[in-house]
Scaffold this motif. Structure first.
Motif, PDB file in Angstrom:
ATOM      1  N   ARG A  35       0.874  -1.347   0.016  1.00 14.00           N
ATOM      2  CA  ARG A  35      -0.191  -0.106   0.039  1.00 14.00           C
ATOM      3  C   ARG A  35       1.022   1.094  -0.132  1.00 14.00           C
ATOM      4  NH1 ARG A  35      -3.697  -0.331   4.726  1.00 14.00           N
ATOM      5  NH2 ARG A  35      -4.166   1.577   4.317  1.00 14.00           N
ATOM      6  N   ALA A  36       2.088   1.244   0.945  1.00  9.09           N
ATOM      7  CA  ALA A  36       2.714   2.342   0.805  1.00  9.09           C
ATOM      8  C   ALA A  36       3.549   2.802  -0.452  1.00  9.09           C
ATOM      9  CB  ALA A  36       4.045   2.193   2.050  1.00  9.09           C
ATOM     10  N   ARG A  37       3.982   1.822  -1.358  1.00 17.40           N
ATOM     11  CA  ARG A  37       4.266   1.745  -2.467  1.00 17.40           C
ATOM     12  C   ARG A  37       3.581   2.131  -3.439  1.00 17.40           C
ATOM     13  NH1 ARG A  37       9.806  -0.798  -2.827  1.00 17.40           N
ATOM     14  NH2 ARG A  37       9.824   0.276  -4.957  1.00 17.40           N
ATOM     15  N   THR A  38       2.274   1.750  -3.635  1.00 16.35           N
ATOM     16  CA  THR A  38       1.100   2.185  -4.330  1.00 16.35           C
ATOM     17  C   THR A  38       0.899   3.838  -4.095  1.00 16.35           C
ATOM     18  OG1 THR A  38       0.187   0.155  -4.437  1.00 16.35           O
ATOM     19  CG2 THR A  38      -1.184   1.984  -5.075  1.00 16.35           C
ATOM     20  N   ILE A  39       0.734   4.262  -2.993  1.00 16.94           N
ATOM     21  CA  ILE A  39       0.652   5.654  -2.646  1.00 16.94           C
ATOM     22  C   ILE A  39       1.756   6.579  -2.941  1.00 16.94           C
ATOM     23  CG2 ILE A  39       0.325   7.278  -0.745  1.00 16.94           C
ATOM     24  CD1 ILE A  39      -1.267   5.082   0.630  1.00 16.94           C
ATOM     25  N   SER A  40       2.754   5.788  -2.643  1.00 16.24           N
ATOM     26  CA  SER A  40       4.367   6.728  -3.023  1.00 16.24           C
ATOM     27  C   SER A  40       4.415   6.895  -4.549  1.00 16.24           C
ATOM     28  CB  SER A  40       5.368   6.103  -2.492  1.00 16.24           C
ATOM     29  OG  SER A  40       5.597   5.891  -1.067  1.00 16.24           O
ATOM     30  N   ALA A  41       3.831   6.086  -5.307  1.00 16.04           N
ATOM     31  CA  ALA A  41       4.017   6.092  -6.751  1.00 16.04           C
ATOM     32  C   ALA A  41       3.081   7.207  -7.234  1.00 16.04           C
ATOM     33  CB  ALA A  41       3.725   4.814  -7.343  1.00 16.04           C
ATOM     34  N   GLU A  42       2.016   7.642  -6.431  1.00 19.73           N
ATOM     35  CA  GLU A  42       1.153   8.407  -6.932  1.00 19.73           C
ATOM     36  C   GLU A  42       1.457   9.760  -6.560  1.00 19.73           C
ATOM     37  OE1 GLU A  42      -2.649   7.653  -5.500  1.00 19.73           O
ATOM     38  OE2 GLU A  42      -2.466   5.785  -6.341  1.00 19.73           O
ATOM     39  N   LEU A  43       2.357  10.118  -5.523  1.00 21.32           N
ATOM     40  CA  LEU A  43       2.898  11.557  -4.967  1.00 21.32           C
ATOM     41  C   LEU A  43       4.158  11.916  -5.663  1.00 21.32           C
ATOM     42  CD1 LEU A  43       2.103  10.581  -1.273  1.00 21.32           C
ATOM     43  CD2 LEU A  43       0.758  11.670  -2.957  1.00 21.32           C
ATOM     44  N   ARG A  44       4.274  13.389  -5.910  1.00 19.22           N
ATOM     45  CA  ARG A  44       5.274  14.061  -6.678  1.00 19.22           C
ATOM     46  C   ARG A  44       6.282  14.345  -5.810  1.00 19.22           C
ATOM     47  NH1 ARG A  44       4.420  17.043 -10.946  1.00 19.22           N
ATOM     48  NH2 ARG A  44       2.296  17.042 -10.762  1.00 19.22           N
ATOM     49  N   CYS A  45       7.419  14.191  -6.184  1.00 20.24           N
ATOM     50  CA  CYS A  45       8.696  14.670  -5.073  1.00 20.24           C
ATOM     51  C   CYS A  45       8.670  16.238  -5.183  1.00 20.24           C
ATOM     52  CB  CYS A  45       9.857  14.052  -5.603  1.00 20.24           C
ATOM     53  SG  CYS A  45      11.422  14.708  -4.811  1.00 20.24           S
ATOM     54  N   MET A  46       8.700  16.926  -4.227  1.00 14.10           N
ATOM     55  CA  MET A  46       8.574  18.479  -4.485  1.00 14.10           C
ATOM     56  C   MET A  46       9.998  18.816  -4.646  1.00 14.10           C
ATOM     57  SD  MET A  46       5.276  18.763  -3.815  1.00 14.10           S
ATOM     58  CE  MET A  46       4.816  20.351  -3.279  1.00 14.10           C
ATOM     59  N   VAL A  47      10.833  18.000  -4.575  1.00 18.95           N
ATOM     60  CA  VAL A  47      12.166  18.774  -5.006  1.00 18.95           C
ATOM     61  C   VAL A  47      12.403  18.354  -6.544  1.00 18.95           C
ATOM     62  CG1 VAL A  47      14.453  18.398  -4.687  1.00 18.95           C
ATOM     63  CG2 VAL A  47      13.057  18.443  -2.856  1.00 18.95           C
ATOM     64  N   CYS A  48      12.128  17.015  -7.063  1.00 19.45           N
ATOM     65  CA  CYS A  48      12.471  16.813  -8.421  1.00 19.45           C
ATOM     66  C   CYS A  48      11.415  17.113  -9.361  1.00 19.45           C
ATOM     67  CB  CYS A  48      12.586  14.950  -8.446  1.00 19.45           C
ATOM     68  SG  CYS A  48      13.772  14.491  -7.180  1.00 19.45           S
ATOM     69  N   GLN A  49      10.242  17.175  -8.784  1.00 13.41           N
ATOM     70  CA  GLN A  49       8.873  17.591  -9.575  1.00 13.41           C
ATOM     71  C   GLN A  49       8.373  16.609 -10.438  1.00 13.41           C
ATOM     72  OE1 GLN A  49       8.698  21.719 -10.240  1.00 13.41           O
ATOM     73  NE2 GLN A  49       9.327  22.217  -8.251  1.00 13.41           N
ATOM     74  N   ASN A  50       9.197  16.064 -11.346  1.00 19.84           N
ATOM     75  CA  ASN A  50       8.733  14.979 -12.417  1.00 19.84           C
ATOM     76  C   ASN A  50       8.889  13.654 -11.969  1.00 19.84           C
ATOM     77  OD1 ASN A  50       7.663  16.912 -13.923  1.00 19.84           O
ATOM     78  ND2 ASN A  50       9.383  17.288 -14.880  1.00 19.84           N
ATOM     79  N   GLN A  51       9.367  13.395 -10.765  1.00 23.51           N
ATOM     80  CA  GLN A  51       9.519  11.901 -10.243  1.00 23.51           C
ATOM     81  C   GLN A  51       8.502  11.713  -8.883  1.00 23.51           C
ATOM     82  OE1 GLN A  51      13.665  11.895  -9.262  1.00 23.51           O
ATOM     83  NE2 GLN A  51      13.827  10.272 -10.631  1.00 23.51           N
ATOM     84  N   SER A  52       8.152  10.588  -8.894  1.00 22.02           N
ATOM     85  CA  SER A  52       7.324  10.164  -7.585  1.00 22.02           C
ATOM     86  C   SER A  52       8.293   9.970  -6.541  1.00 22.02           C
ATOM     87  CB  SER A  52       6.585   8.528  -7.755  1.00 22.02           C
ATOM     88  OG  SER A  52       7.374   7.738  -7.939  1.00 22.02           O
ATOM     89  N   ILE A  53       7.790  10.121  -5.242  1.00 22.75           N
ATOM     90  CA  ILE A  53       8.490  10.057  -4.110  1.00 22.75           C
ATOM     91  C   ILE A  53       9.206   8.722  -4.018  1.00 22.75           C
ATOM     92  CG2 ILE A  53       7.397  12.082  -2.761  1.00 22.75           C
ATOM     93  CD1 ILE A  53       6.052   9.680  -1.234  1.00 22.75           C
ATOM     94  N   ASP A  54       8.506   7.619  -4.738  1.00 20.83           N
ATOM     95  CA  ASP A  54       8.844   6.155  -4.765  1.00 20.83           C
ATOM     96  C   ASP A  54      10.153   6.242  -5.480  1.00 20.83           C
ATOM     97  OD1 ASP A  54       8.354   3.626  -3.552  1.00 20.83           O
ATOM     98  OD2 ASP A  54       7.776   3.047  -5.597  1.00 20.83           O
ATOM     99  N   ASP A  55      10.424   6.967  -6.627  1.00 23.57           N
ATOM    100  CA  ASP A  55      11.583   7.069  -7.326  1.00 23.57           C
ATOM    101  C   ASP A  55      12.525   8.049  -6.966  1.00 23.57           C
ATOM    102  OD1 ASP A  55      10.221   5.140  -8.572  1.00 23.57           O
ATOM    103  OD2 ASP A  55       9.471   6.478 -10.144  1.00 23.57           O
TER     104      ASP A  55
END
Length: 151
Positions: A35-55
C-alpha cells in the motif's frame, strides 16, 4: 572494453530508481508495504517535481515516504494518507491531479482547444470551398487551351 563499461554504467543508471526506497524504510508487513509503494508512486517529489517520491532520492522524498508509512501503520486508509498530504502540500503533490472545480481548466483546456481548432478548420474549409482558387484565363490563354484540346 569501453563498450562493456558503457553498458555496465547504463545498467546501473537504469536501476537507480529501484534504490530510492532504502531498506530501513521498508515495513515488515508486506500488505502495508505494498500500500505504501502504491501511494508513493502517486505522489510527486516536491524537489524533483517530475518523479514520484517512490523513485526519488531527495531527502524530502524520503521524509514523505516515512510519513506515508507512519500514517499507514497508525491505521489511516489510503485516501486519508493522500488527503493529509494534499492538505499539507496542495494538489501539486499529486502526480495525477484530481478532477475538481480547481482543476477544471487543467482537464478541460485540451478538449476545448481541440474543439475550437476543429471548428476553425471547418469554417475555413467552407469559406474556401465557395471561392474559385485561381484567376481567370486571358483571351490568349483560353484560345491556346482550346487549340491544345482540339476544340
Amino acid at each position: 572494453m569501453i563498450r562493456q563499461l558503457v553498458l555496465a554504467l547504463a545498467v546501473l543508471l537504469a536501476a537507480a530508481p529501484a534504490f530510492a526506497v532504502n531498506p530501513d524504510e521498508v515495513l515488515p508487513d508486506k500488505t502495508l508495504e505494498a500500500r505504501a509503494r502504491t501511494i508513493s508512486a502517486e505522489l510527486r517529489c516536491m524537489v524533483c517535481q517530475n518523479q514520484s517520491i517512490d523513485d526519488s532520492n531527495a531527502d524530502l522524498a524520503r521524509d514523505l515516504r516515512l510519513l506515508v508509512r507512519k500514517r499507514l501503520v497508525d491505521g489511516d486508509t489510503d485516501k486519508q494518507v493522500i488527503d493529509y498530504l494534499v492538505s499539507r502540500y496542495g494538489e501539486f503533490v499529486l502526480l495525477k491531479p484530481r478532477f475538481s472545480e480547481k482543476t477544471l481548466l487543467l482537464w478541460g483546456a485540451p478538449a476545448t482547444l481541440f474543439l475550437v481548432g476543429g471548428l476553425a478548420l471547418i469554417v475555413y474549409a467552407r469559406r474556401r470551398a465557395g471561392k474559385p482558387t485561381g484567376t481567370r484565363l486571358t483571351a490568349e490563354e483560353e484560345a491556346r487551351l482550346n487549340e491544345i484540346l482540339g476544340k
